[in-house]
Motif scaffolding. Structure first.
Motif, mmCIF file in Angstrom:
data_model
loop_
_atom_site.group_PDB
_atom_site.id
_atom_site.type_symbol
_atom_site.label_atom_id
_atom_site.label_comp_id
_atom_site.label_asym_id
_atom_site.label_seq_id
_atom_site.Cartn_x
_atom_site.Cartn_y
_atom_site.Cartn_z
ATOM 1 N N HIS A 43 0.881 -1.172 0.000
ATOM 2 C CA HIS A 43 0.000 0.000 0.000
ATOM 3 C C HIS A 43 0.917 1.220 0.000
ATOM 4 N N ARG A 44 0.540 2.272 -0.747
ATOM 5 C CA ARG A 44 1.408 3.449 -0.850
ATOM 6 C C ARG A 44 0.597 4.721 -0.975
ATOM 7 N N VAL A 45 1.268 5.810 -0.794
ATOM 8 C CA VAL A 45 0.745 7.129 -1.143
ATOM 9 C C VAL A 45 1.682 7.670 -2.202
ATOM 10 N N CYS A 46 1.117 8.048 -3.362
ATOM 11 C CA CYS A 46 1.927 8.534 -4.483
ATOM 12 C C CYS A 46 1.616 9.997 -4.755
ATOM 13 N N VAL A 47 2.646 10.738 -5.142
ATOM 14 C CA VAL A 47 2.513 12.148 -5.485
ATOM 15 C C VAL A 47 2.775 12.301 -6.977
ATOM 16 N N GLU A 48 1.870 13.001 -7.653
ATOM 17 C CA GLU A 48 2.015 13.296 -9.077
ATOM 18 C C GLU A 48 1.922 14.801 -9.275
ATOM 19 N N SER A 49 2.582 15.286 -10.320
ATOM 20 C CA SER A 49 2.508 16.715 -10.646
ATOM 21 C C SER A 49 1.964 16.877 -12.056
ATOM 22 N N PHE A 50 1.289 17.997 -12.270
ATOM 23 C CA PHE A 50 0.807 18.319 -13.612
ATOM 24 C C PHE A 50 0.674 19.830 -13.744
ATOM 25 N N PRO A 51 1.026 20.353 -14.924
ATOM 26 C CA PRO A 51 0.813 21.783 -15.180
ATOM 27 C C PRO A 51 -0.636 22.006 -15.588
ATOM 28 N N ASP A 52 -1.152 23.183 -15.301
ATOM 29 C CA ASP A 52 -2.483 23.527 -15.798
ATOM 30 C C ASP A 52 -2.361 23.650 -17.314
ATOM 31 N N PRO A 53 -3.150 22.893 -18.095
ATOM 32 C CA PRO A 53 -2.975 22.893 -19.551
ATOM 33 C C PRO A 53 -3.335 24.210 -20.231
ATOM 34 N N LYS A 54 -4.124 25.063 -19.593
ATOM 35 C CA LYS A 54 -4.551 26.325 -20.210
ATOM 36 C C LYS A 54 -3.970 27.553 -19.538
ATOM 37 N N VAL A 55 -3.316 27.379 -18.379
ATOM 38 C CA VAL A 55 -2.775 28.524 -17.648
ATOM 39 C C VAL A 55 -1.295 28.279 -17.366
ATOM 40 N N PRO A 56 -0.417 28.703 -18.283
ATOM 41 C CA PRO A 56 1.022 28.552 -18.039
ATOM 42 C C PRO A 56 1.417 29.277 -16.755
#
Length: 159
Positions: A43-56
């Motif tokens: 069992h884990r806790v994972c962290v992901e990142s993502f940029p806002d696709p419409k707001v640089p």
């Protein structure tokens, strides 16, 4: 009757493509084991990142609990609706000319069927603030789990 069904499928496929086109894929930052399993994944806790696709200039991080064990290893487990969200200004923010009042910016499945974590961006024009809301959704009755993060639109580095 058959041509009507095929037409419906074509329209439905187009609608799905239109919705998905504005949603980004997250990049995994890392995972931490929360419980060791003798058989199958932990069992884990994972962290992901993502940029806002419409707001640089805006990047979000979402942490989510991931179920391990045999069913988790096979991709058959339902992950719990446990997550957190943090969005920050990571560069100069340039708002598009026509920013929708509300738009989905991230979606990730948390079970084989019908469950996902979705991040929706809202624009609070009165306070010049981007509001990001993470929710857990089930197709049938929706879950109340949610997390919120805000990013005030401000100058970046003297700009």
């Amino acid at each position: 009757m058959r041509s009507r069904t095929n037409g419906f499928r074509f329209i439905a496929a187009g609608a799905v493509c239109a919705v998905v086109s504005g949603v980004v894929q997250a990049e995994q930052v890392g995972c931490v084991t929360t419980e060791w399993k003798l058989v199958g994944a932990n069992h884990r806790v994972c962290v992901e990142s993502f940029p806002d696709p419409k707001v640089p200039g805006v990047t979000c991080h979402v942490s989510q609990a991931r179920t391990g064990g045999v069913s988790g290893s096979l991709g058959l487990a339902e992950d719990p609706s446990q997550f957190a969200l943090a969005c920050r200004q990571t560069g100069p923010i340039s708002l598009p000319e026509k920013l929708p009042k509300e738009a989905t910016v991230f979606s990730g499945d948390t079970s084989v069927l019908f469950k996902e974590t979705r991040v929706v961006r809202m624009w609070d024009e009165a306070n010049r603030t981007l509001v990001y809301l993470a929710i857990s959704r089930k197709l049938i009755d929706g879950a109340p789990a949610n997390s919120i993060s805000t990013v005030p639109v401000m100058p970046w580095g003297g700009r």
